[in-house]
Design a protein around this motif. Structure first.
Motif, PDB file in Angstrom:
ATOM      1  N   THR A 131      10.204 -13.208   8.569  1.00 55.38           N
ATOM      2  CA  THR A 131      10.244 -11.800   8.197  1.00 55.38           C
ATOM      3  C   THR A 131       8.867 -11.338   7.735  1.00 55.38           C
ATOM      4  O   THR A 131       8.245 -11.961   6.878  1.00 55.38           O
ATOM      5  CB  THR A 131      11.272 -11.559   7.078  1.00 55.38           C
ATOM      6  N   GLN A 132       8.421 -10.262   8.302  1.00 52.79           N
ATOM      7  CA  GLN A 132       7.117  -9.698   7.951  1.00 52.79           C
ATOM      8  C   GLN A 132       7.246  -8.841   6.695  1.00 52.79           C
ATOM      9  O   GLN A 132       8.150  -8.023   6.582  1.00 52.79           O
ATOM     10  CB  GLN A 132       6.601  -8.850   9.118  1.00 52.79           C
ATOM     11  N   GLN A 133       6.329  -9.025   5.773  1.00 51.75           N
ATOM     12  CA  GLN A 133       6.293  -8.216   4.556  1.00 51.75           C
ATOM     13  C   GLN A 133       5.263  -7.099   4.746  1.00 51.75           C
ATOM     14  O   GLN A 133       4.079  -7.370   4.895  1.00 51.75           O
ATOM     15  CB  GLN A 133       5.927  -9.076   3.346  1.00 51.75           C
ATOM     16  N   GLU A 179       1.658  -6.905  -5.270  1.00 54.58           N
ATOM     17  CA  GLU A 179       2.172  -6.273  -4.059  1.00 54.58           C
ATOM     18  C   GLU A 179       1.301  -6.573  -2.853  1.00 54.58           C
ATOM     19  O   GLU A 179       1.807  -6.923  -1.775  1.00 54.58           O
ATOM     20  CB  GLU A 179       2.260  -4.758  -4.256  1.00 54.58           C
ATOM     21  N   SER A 215      11.227  -7.014   9.459  1.00 59.59           N
ATOM     22  CA  SER A 215      10.290  -6.653   8.396  1.00 59.59           C
ATOM     23  C   SER A 215      11.015  -6.150   7.151  1.00 59.59           C
ATOM     24  O   SER A 215      12.073  -5.536   7.235  1.00 59.59           O
ATOM     25  CB  SER A 215       9.329  -5.563   8.882  1.00 59.59           C
ATOM     26  N   GLU A 216      10.399  -6.418   6.020  1.00 61.40           N
ATOM     27  CA  GLU A 216      10.793  -5.828   4.757  1.00 61.40           C
ATOM     28  C   GLU A 216       9.636  -4.942   4.307  1.00 61.40           C
ATOM     29  O   GLU A 216       8.470  -5.339   4.389  1.00 61.40           O
ATOM     30  CB  GLU A 216      11.078  -6.901   3.715  1.00 61.40           C
ATOM     31  N   LYS A 266       7.806  -2.566   1.397  1.00 61.13           N
ATOM     32  CA  LYS A 266       7.599  -2.132   0.030  1.00 61.13           C
ATOM     33  C   LYS A 266       6.754  -0.864   0.076  1.00 61.13           C
ATOM     34  O   LYS A 266       5.719  -0.833   0.735  1.00 61.13           O
ATOM     35  CB  LYS A 266       6.876  -3.215  -0.774  1.00 61.13           C
ATOM     36  N   SER A 280       1.463 -10.218  -1.719  1.00 62.38           N
ATOM     37  CA  SER A 280       2.719 -10.584  -1.068  1.00 62.38           C
ATOM     38  C   SER A 280       2.841 -10.029   0.343  1.00 62.38           C
ATOM     39  O   SER A 280       3.691 -10.471   1.117  1.00 62.38           O
ATOM     40  CB  SER A 280       3.907 -10.086  -1.909  1.00 62.38           C
ATOM     41  N   ALA A 281       2.005  -9.066   0.682  1.00 61.32           N
ATOM     42  CA  ALA A 281       2.115  -8.389   1.976  1.00 61.32           C
ATOM     43  C   ALA A 281       1.434  -9.176   3.085  1.00 61.32           C
ATOM     44  O   ALA A 281       0.379  -9.790   2.883  1.00 61.32           O
ATOM     45  CB  ALA A 281       1.507  -7.000   1.895  1.00 61.32           C
TER      46      ALA A 281
END
Length: 207
Positions: A15-17, A95, A49-50, A52, A98-99
């Motif tokens: 999963t892509q952040q 943030e 993807s998730e 933020k 983590s991306a």
């Protein structure tokens, strides 16, 4: 013990952040916001993807003397007040760390980036956290990340003598280690809105 979860560990790892940063101060009538949404939709088609969202229009503190003093105090000796002062910056750094991918919707205001975006830059460009000084000079610590920057403007054309933003973006992101930067040119909307938006859509749809 058997794993009773329906979640596939392999899929979770793949999963892509995505960190979406909206720098437009307009929540309605913005050009960069819908383009960012279109780009994220395109990225999601390719990889689960998730996302933020960090909306700078909701407010972001500027650094001040107390912030600078706290930042340059050794982490082991910071007071509770100093840790509180840096808490927003710490969250913003977390943030971006983590991306995997950054999507930055960035309008040009008066030939430069919006003040809130500069405030974000000041909060995340921090020695020992996102860059460090080595024998050969500064070294970015945010490696293996991809950034898409949607640059929108009314009249300032990217690549012109009045473009002070695109080189700055490449430099400041590269400074912290994000060297894979794609700029999506959405400049000159005030001169030919339909053509500029159509071109931006075509570029995004080919990503």
């Amino acid at each position: 013990m058997a794993n009773l979860s329906n979640e596939n560990p392999l899929e979770k790892r793949m999963t892509q952040q995505i960190l979406r940063i909206d720098a437009s101060m307009r929540k309605n009538g913005s050009y960069s916001r819908p383009l960012s949404e279109r780009l994220i939709t395109q990225l999601k088609r390719q990889t689960p993807s998730e996302v933020k969202v960090r909306d700078l229009a909701d407010g972001i503190p500027f650094i001040n003397e107390a912030w600078i003093e706290a930042n340059f105090t050794d982490v082991t000796t910071r007071t509770a007040e100093q840790r509180s002062i840096l808490s927003c910056s710490d969250a913003l750094v977390s943030e971006i760390k983590s991306a995997d991918t950054l999507v930055i919707g960035l309008p040009i205001y008066n030939f430069n980036v919006p003040a809130a975006f500069k405030a974000w830059i000041d909060q995340v460009v921090r020695a020992k956290l996102t860059f460090r000084y080595g024998d050969d000079g500064p070294e970015g610590l945010l490696e293996n990340k991809k950034a898409y920057v949607i640059l929108s403007s009314g009249g300032t054309q990217l690549g012109s003598d009045l473009d002070f933003v695109s080189a700055y973006i490449h430099h400041v992101l590269g400074f912290v280690g994000i060297k894979d930067v794609t700029i999506i040119d959405s400049s000159g909307i005030g001169q030919d809105e339909e053509k500029v938006i159509a071109n931006s859509h075509a570029i995004i749809d080919e990503i």
